[in-house]
Design an enzyme around this catalytic site. Sequence first.
Site, PDB file in Angstrom:
ATOM      1  N   LYS A  16       0.965  -1.160  -0.254  1.00  0.00           N
ATOM      2  CA  LYS A  16       0.130  -0.092  -0.246  1.00  0.00           C
ATOM      3  C   LYS A  16       0.920   0.717  -0.267  1.00  0.00           C
ATOM      4  O   LYS A  16       0.400   2.028  -0.869  1.00  0.00           O
ATOM      5  CB  LYS A  16      -1.323  -0.138   1.907  1.00  0.00           C
ATOM      6  CG  LYS A  16      -2.243  -1.575   1.455  1.00  0.00           C
ATOM      7  CD  LYS A  16      -2.621  -1.065   1.884  1.00  0.00           C
ATOM      8  CE  LYS A  16      -3.965   0.265   1.931  1.00  0.00           C
ATOM      9  NZ  LYS A  16      -4.893  -0.371   0.322  1.00  0.00           N
TER      10      LYS A  16
ATOM     11  N   ASN B 285     -13.054   2.816   3.689  1.00  0.00           N
ATOM     12  CA  ASN B 285     -14.246   1.865   3.143  1.00  0.00           C
ATOM     13  C   ASN B 285     -15.093   2.152   4.121  1.00  0.00           C
ATOM     14  O   ASN B 285     -14.859   2.297   5.138  1.00  0.00           O
ATOM     15  CB  ASN B 285     -13.829   1.047   2.474  1.00  0.00           C
ATOM     16  CG  ASN B 285     -13.352  -0.490   3.130  1.00  0.00           C
ATOM     17  OD1 ASN B 285     -13.925  -0.522   4.031  1.00  0.00           O
ATOM     18  ND2 ASN B 285     -12.255  -1.034   2.031  1.00  0.00           N
TER      19      ASN B 285
ATOM     20  N   LEU C 203     -16.792   4.633  -1.536  1.00  0.00           N
ATOM     21  CA  LEU C 203     -17.316   3.364  -1.957  1.00  0.00           C
ATOM     22  C   LEU C 203     -17.616   3.171  -2.784  1.00  0.00           C
ATOM     23  O   LEU C 203     -18.634   2.715  -3.884  1.00  0.00           O
ATOM     24  CB  LEU C 203     -18.996   4.610  -1.906  1.00  0.00           C
ATOM     25  CG  LEU C 203     -19.072   5.526  -0.404  1.00  0.00           C
ATOM     26  CD1 LEU C 203     -20.271   6.210  -0.556  1.00  0.00           C
ATOM     27  CD2 LEU C 203     -19.567   4.817   0.485  1.00  0.00           C
TER      28      LEU C 203
ATOM     29  N   ALA D  73     -17.571   1.667  -6.498  1.00  0.00           N
ATOM     30  CA  ALA D  73     -17.598   2.549  -8.204  1.00  0.00           C
ATOM     31  C   ALA D  73     -18.988   3.689  -7.482  1.00  0.00           C
ATOM     32  O   ALA D  73     -18.963   4.434  -9.280  1.00  0.00           O
ATOM     33  CB  ALA D  73     -18.577   1.075  -9.150  1.00  0.00           C
TER      34      ALA D  73
ATOM     35  N   ASP E  50      -9.472  -5.435 -12.995  1.00  0.00           N
ATOM     36  CA  ASP E  50      -9.190  -5.934 -11.682  1.00  0.00           C
ATOM     37  C   ASP E  50      -8.722  -4.076 -10.326  1.00  0.00           C
ATOM     38  O   ASP E  50      -8.171  -3.133 -10.462  1.00  0.00           O
ATOM     39  CB  ASP E  50      -7.433  -5.909 -12.201  1.00  0.00           C
ATOM     40  CG  ASP E  50      -6.518  -6.613 -10.829  1.00  0.00           C
ATOM     41  OD1 ASP E  50      -7.473  -6.208  -9.439  1.00  0.00           O
ATOM     42  OD2 ASP E  50      -5.371  -6.749 -11.073  1.00  0.00           O
TER      43      ASP E  50
ATOM     44  N   ASP F 197      -5.482   2.913  -3.190  1.00  0.00           N
ATOM     45  CA  ASP F 197      -4.420   3.579  -3.371  1.00  0.00           C
ATOM     46  C   ASP F 197      -4.008   4.711  -4.644  1.00  0.00           C
ATOM     47  O   ASP F 197      -3.263   5.885  -3.797  1.00  0.00           O
ATOM     48  CB  ASP F 197      -3.398   2.135  -2.978  1.00  0.00           C
ATOM     49  CG  ASP F 197      -3.119   1.684  -1.773  1.00  0.00           C
ATOM     50  OD1 ASP F 197      -3.514   1.417  -1.246  1.00  0.00           O
ATOM     51  OD2 ASP F 197      -2.655  -0.150  -2.570  1.00  0.00           O
TER      52      ASP F 197
END
EC number: 2.7.1.15
Length: 309
Positions: A53, A196, A229, A231, A254, A260
């Site tokens: 990350k 998230n 969130l 998409a 993917d 990141d």
Amino acid sequence: MMAEILRGDSVSQAHEVVVVGSVNADLVIGVRRRPAPGETVLGSDLATYPGGKGANQAVAAARLGGRVGILGRVGDDGHGALLRAALAGAGVDLSHLLVTEGPSGVALITVDPGGDNSIIVSPGANARLVPADVDRARPMLAAASVVSFQLEIPIETVEAAARAAADAGARVVLNLSPPAPLPDGLLALCDPLVVNEHEAAFLLGHRGGPADLAKELLGRGPRSVLITLGADGALVADAAGVTAVSSPKVEAVDTTGAGDAFTAALCLRLARGDDLADAARYAARVGAAAVRRPGAQSSYPDADEELPA
């Protein structure tokens, strides 16, 4: 005995963004579906990509044209050589990338046909990034506009570096990934805390609507909060209220490392003076661009690439 080697040139100018975090080799396998407990499934050929990350954020910000430095550790193995080369190739300052005897960090990643991923991380050298390394990197931290953190390195190192950055006047951005409890003193430095929905629920101990989660998180002490969130974009919350940020609609190949890329773009725009909502709008476009290609760092857009609108 631990070996420490400094790679790269000395810091010649102030960085817009400094990343304090992990540097991993991503070992990626595509699968039709994830295995159930005790089950074996066949996957694609194994692909190895530079990741972690911290390194992902550093590379993404540098590719977008930022002046970027990193504080981290890699092993003295073949993965470490790959990781150093990838960071250097993106133009990241490696003055405080330390080389440690033993293995580099590794992430084992499965990707399903919809582009969603599951990840297991073996920290390797990342676990050996300690507060003493922060002390040696203080000049770089003090010269940065924004310092970005994640939680793939020891929490005491994150806390020491965040305090050093804040004391020097840098803006602290912390991505709560992988999720872990945060000391109140560290939480109070975050501007923003980036999570998230799963990470927000972990920190609060319950689930809820994104706007409610954002407001409750803000009440826990960070200076601002950003909930990604996927998409559906993001929500930003600060003293002015809660603002929704949309994301461009793209076909996902993917999602590895897309968060990141988002955080890196956010940090770079904050370093250049954008307010949080405007920085998040740009970051959503960069994150959307990243999911259109496989891999993490290999998917990140350059400064001159047209981003999805």
